[in-house]
Design an enzyme around this catalytic site. Structure first.
Site, mmCIF file in Angstrom:
data_model
loop_
_atom_site.group_PDB
_atom_site.id
_atom_site.type_symbol
_atom_site.label_atom_id
_atom_site.label_comp_id
_atom_site.label_asym_id
_atom_site.label_seq_id
_atom_site.Cartn_x
_atom_site.Cartn_y
_atom_site.Cartn_z
ATOM 1 N N LYS A 13 -2.176 -3.657 3.412
ATOM 2 C CA LYS A 13 -0.724 -3.803 3.290
ATOM 3 C C LYS A 13 0.031 -3.083 4.406
ATOM 4 O O LYS A 13 1.051 -3.578 4.869
ATOM 5 C CB LYS A 13 -0.224 -3.379 1.902
ATOM 6 C CG LYS A 13 -0.332 -1.913 1.620
ATOM 7 C CD LYS A 13 0.264 -1.603 0.264
ATOM 8 C CE LYS A 13 -0.171 -0.251 -0.258
ATOM 9 N NZ LYS A 13 -0.254 0.858 0.672
ATOM 10 N N ARG A 85 5.313 3.728 -5.937
ATOM 11 C CA ARG A 85 3.911 3.875 -6.308
ATOM 12 C C ARG A 85 3.747 4.005 -7.819
ATOM 13 O O ARG A 85 2.631 4.081 -8.300
ATOM 14 C CB ARG A 85 3.366 5.172 -5.733
ATOM 15 C CG ARG A 85 2.742 5.206 -4.364
ATOM 16 C CD ARG A 85 1.528 4.400 -4.160
ATOM 17 N NE ARG A 85 0.505 5.025 -3.352
ATOM 18 C CZ ARG A 85 0.510 5.114 -2.019
ATOM 19 N NH1 ARG A 85 1.494 4.649 -1.325
ATOM 20 N NH2 ARG A 85 -0.503 5.683 -1.404
ATOM 21 N N ARG A 168 -7.956 8.084 -5.081
ATOM 22 C CA ARG A 168 -6.820 7.196 -4.762
ATOM 23 C C ARG A 168 -6.916 5.880 -5.513
ATOM 24 O O ARG A 168 -5.906 5.321 -5.934
ATOM 25 C CB ARG A 168 -6.744 6.959 -3.245
ATOM 26 C CG ARG A 168 -6.115 8.160 -2.529
ATOM 27 C CD ARG A 168 -6.468 8.194 -1.074
ATOM 28 N NE ARG A 168 -5.930 7.084 -0.335
ATOM 29 C CZ ARG A 168 -6.466 6.632 0.807
ATOM 30 N NH1 ARG A 168 -7.559 7.182 1.291
ATOM 31 N NH2 ARG A 168 -5.909 5.645 1.440
HETATM 32 P P1 AMP Z 1 -0.604 5.947 2.094
HETATM 33 O O1 AMP Z 1 -0.458 6.172 3.564
HETATM 34 O O2 AMP Z 1 0.460 4.992 1.558
HETATM 35 O O3 AMP Z 1 -1.990 5.532 1.681
HETATM 36 O O4 AMP Z 1 -0.323 7.354 1.369
HETATM 37 C C1 AMP Z 1 -1.146 8.481 1.598
HETATM 38 C C2 AMP Z 1 -0.906 9.523 0.522
HETATM 39 O O5 AMP Z 1 0.465 9.938 0.549
HETATM 40 C C3 AMP Z 1 -1.142 9.045 -0.909
HETATM 41 O O6 AMP Z 1 -2.510 9.125 -1.297
HETATM 42 C C4 AMP Z 1 -0.261 10.011 -1.683
HETATM 43 O O7 AMP Z 1 -0.862 11.288 -1.780
HETATM 44 C C5 AMP Z 1 0.942 10.156 -0.778
HETATM 45 N N1 AMP Z 1 1.979 9.116 -1.059
HETATM 46 C C6 AMP Z 1 2.368 8.081 -0.257
HETATM 47 N N2 AMP Z 1 3.344 7.367 -0.828
HETATM 48 C C7 AMP Z 1 3.587 7.964 -2.024
HETATM 49 C C8 AMP Z 1 4.484 7.684 -3.092
HETATM 50 N N3 AMP Z 1 5.316 6.626 -3.051
HETATM 51 N N4 AMP Z 1 4.478 8.510 -4.155
HETATM 52 C C9 AMP Z 1 3.648 9.584 -4.218
HETATM 53 N N5 AMP Z 1 2.769 9.892 -3.261
HETATM 54 C C10 AMP Z 1 2.728 9.089 -2.161
#
Ligand code: AMP
Length: 214
Positions: A13, A85, A168
């Site tokens: 995504k 999320r 995750r």
């Molecule tokens: P991502 O790059 O979207 O995979 O996000 C990496 C990490 O950032 C996630 O595993 C969460 O720890 C944190 N994170 C990102 N977006 C959110 C969100 N909307 N709410 C809470 N934690 C987030």
């Protein structure tokens, strides 16, 4: 255009959000990128977020909502990647967008079976400068360790390790997947097949957006 991208970790995504944002010349707002930047800069939000991110857990809602909300307020069009999320964040987003009179046009849900996701995540590389995403097997850079787009150094995210990946996925199942029903009920969910090639998925996204008049 205002779009949210939904999908499990490794669904592609982020890559698709970047491609669509470039094509439509609108910003891609990634909550993960905003948080990683805050961690690097050691801001108060970054200091709170780090321990959750390293474990693969969600960062507390108030921290993320503040960070993303501040960014959205300056834009009329955007692609949201990684936010919301969970249902509370989706409700907050609804509140904010209705306050700004900027309703969402659609929610793109990128679907991929679990086996494929693990393989994709364990080979993922990210550019430290422009955030472009590569894969050692499926989308390698021309020169090892170097970003094709900007020459930046590529790195493996600290949460792309086996233990954090497992956590995750659990977080996604328990907290993020319920959003599929949340948006389906409102009639603005568009599901695409995330097992295709990067170009194949982008074409499908464009077609489905056209069908929906977006
Ligand atoms: P991502 O790059 O979207 O995979 O996000 C990496 C990490 O950032 C996630 O595993 C969460 O720890 C944190 N994170 C990102 N977006 C959110 C969100 N909307 N709410 C809470 N934690 C987030």
């Amino acid at each position: 255009m205002r779009i949210v991208f939904l999908g499990p970790p490794g669904s592609g995504k982020g890559t698709q959000a970047q491609i669509l944002a470039q094509k439509r010349k609108i910003p891609q707002i990634s909550s993960g990128d905003l948080l990683r930047e805050a961690v690097l800069k050691e801001t108060p939000a970054g200091k709170k977020a780090k321990e959750y991110m390293d474990k693969g857990a969600l960062v507390p809602d108030e921290v993320v909502i503040e960070l993303v909300g501040e960014r959205i307020r300056n834009e009329r069009a955007f692609i949201l990647d990684g936010f919301p999320r969970n249902v509370q964040q989706a409700e907050k987003l609804d509140e904010l967008l209705s306050e700004l009179h900027l309703p969402l046009d659609g929610v793109l849900n990128v679907e991929v079976p679990l086996e494929k996701l693990i393989e994709r995540l364990s080979g993922r590389l990210t550019c430290s400068q422009c955030k472009a995403i590569y894969h050692v097997k499926y989308n390698p850079p021309r020169k090892k360790g170097v970003c094709d787009a900007c020459g930046g150094v590529l790195f493996q995210r600290s949460d792309d390790t086996e233990a954090a990946i497992t956590h995750r996925f659990e977080t996604y199942k328990n907290q993020t997947e319920p959003l599929i029903r949340y948006y389906k009920k409102r009639g603005n969910l568009i599901t695409v097949d995330g097992t295709l090639t990067i170009d194949g998925i982008s074409r499908e996204i464009e077609e489905r957006l056209r069908e929906h008049g977006i």
